[in-house]
Design a protein around this motif. Structure first.
Motif, short mmCIF file in Angstrom:
data_model
loop_
_atom_site.label_atom_id
_atom_site.label_comp_id
_atom_site.label_asym_id
_atom_site.label_seq_id
_atom_site.Cartn_x
_atom_site.Cartn_y
_atom_site.Cartn_z
N PHE A 1 0.83 -1.20 0.00
CA PHE A 1 0.00 0.00 0.00
C PHE A 1 0.87 1.26 0.00
CE2 PHE A 1 -3.17 -3.05 1.13
CZ PHE A 1 -4.40 -2.49 0.79
N THR A 2 1.98 1.22 0.75
CA THR A 2 2.88 2.36 0.82
C THR A 2 3.50 2.65 -0.54
OG1 THR A 2 3.38 1.85 3.13
CG2 THR A 2 4.91 3.31 1.98
N ILE A 3 3.88 1.60 -1.27
CA ILE A 3 4.44 1.77 -2.61
C ILE A 3 3.48 2.55 -3.50
CG2 ILE A 3 4.99 0.50 -4.74
CD1 ILE A 3 6.14 -1.73 -2.91
N CYS A 4 2.19 2.32 -3.31
CA CYS A 4 1.15 2.97 -4.14
C CYS A 4 0.61 4.25 -3.51
CB CYS A 4 0.00 1.98 -4.37
SG CYS A 4 0.51 0.46 -5.18
N ASN A 5 1.28 4.72 -2.44
CA ASN A 5 0.84 5.94 -1.76
C ASN A 5 -0.60 5.83 -1.27
OD1 ASN A 5 3.30 7.48 -2.22
ND2 ASN A 5 2.65 7.60 -4.36
N LYS A 6 -0.92 4.65 -0.71
CA LYS A 6 -2.27 4.39 -0.21
C LYS A 6 -2.23 4.00 1.27
CE LYS A 6 -4.44 4.80 -4.27
NZ LYS A 6 -3.27 5.10 -5.11
N GLN A 7 -1.36 4.64 2.04
CA GLN A 7 -1.20 4.32 3.45
C GLN A 7 -2.50 4.60 4.23
OE1 GLN A 7 1.71 3.04 4.94
NE2 GLN A 7 0.34 2.72 6.68
N THR B 1 -5.52 4.41 3.14
CA THR B 1 -6.45 3.32 2.82
C THR B 1 -6.14 2.09 3.67
OG1 THR B 1 -6.66 4.11 0.55
CG2 THR B 1 -7.36 1.86 0.98
N TYR B 2 -4.86 1.77 3.80
CA TYR B 2 -4.47 0.62 4.61
C TYR B 2 -4.91 0.82 6.07
CZ TYR B 2 -1.63 -2.99 6.83
OH TYR B 2 -1.24 -4.08 7.57
#
Length: 230
Positions: free
Chosen positions: A143-149, A151-152
């Protein structure tokens, strides 16, 4: 119950929520067991009020059942809630791994591989809580790789239902399939094979269904209801 260290600037309510949730996932607070606000407060070294607030918050996501004038009980594992959590996670992570195939940098791959090496260290040993922690950190990295922290983080509460089954599976079904899935997933991301990555994450997040019969045979008292199809 395992007492975690309190973080700096962490409120008593947040601390109580984090520790109780951790112990629910790690099964130190056994499904179906009664818990006392007074005893929890004493163990945590805080007053009853933040403990009560934490239990109320956990009851809202169906991890605790509160009975007025009687006390609180750790909810049994509910197959329907586990499956619902898995469904939501699968939808999100299928999109995440597809995006990670495009966005993952060399540094990101190295972090994923470093996590896998740590998983290998604990594989087959009696460190189930550590294994689950590393597993969660692996998925959080995606999720961090996709800048979706953010959301996680939103998934955290709902995922507790799924995490209890995952933790139980580490104790009962000791194999290397989970680790093998992680390795295959990283390989797909390195090759930018989005379709392969989606197939792996689908298989990975469905493995508990294959283990469930074994889990129920060993810990039937932990489960609330039987699925219509195993």
């Amino acid at each position: 119950m395992i007492i975690l260290e309190r973080n700096n600037r962490e409120t008593a309510s947040d601390y109580a929520l984090r520790v109780i949730r951790f112990n629910i996932i790690s099964l130190n607070l056994v499904p179906g067991s009664l818990v006392s606000e007074n005893e929890l407060a004493k163990e945590l070294g805080i007053s009853r009020t933040p403990v009560r607030e934490a239990l109320i918050d956990l009851s809202k996501i169906k991890l605790v059942e509160i009975y007025p004038q009687k006390g609180s009980c750790i909810s049994l594992i509910n197959h329907q809630l586990v499956e619902e959590a898995r469904f939501v996670r699968l939808l999100l992570e299928s999109a995440i791994v597809e995006e990670a195939c495009e966005l993952a940098s060399t540094k990101d791959i190295l972090l994923l591989e470093e996590n896998i090496r740590l998983q290998e260290m604990y594989q087959g040993q009696n460190y189930e809580d550590k294994q689950l922690k590393l597993d969660n950190e692996f998925h959080e990295l995606l999720f961090t790789i996709c800048n979706k922290q953010f959301t996680y983080n939103l998934l955290t509460g709902m995922m507790t239902h799924f995490d209890r089954v995952r933790r139980l599976s580490l104790s009962v079904v000791r194999d290397s399939k989970i680790l093998a899935d992680h390795k295959a997933l990283v390989d797909s991301i390195k090759r930018k094979d989005s379709q392969g990555a989606k197939e792996i994450i689908t298989k990975h997040l469905s493995r508990y269904q294959l283990d469930e019969e074994e889990l129920r045979k060993n810990y039937g008292d932990y489960f609330k209801n039987k699925p219509s199809v195993l």
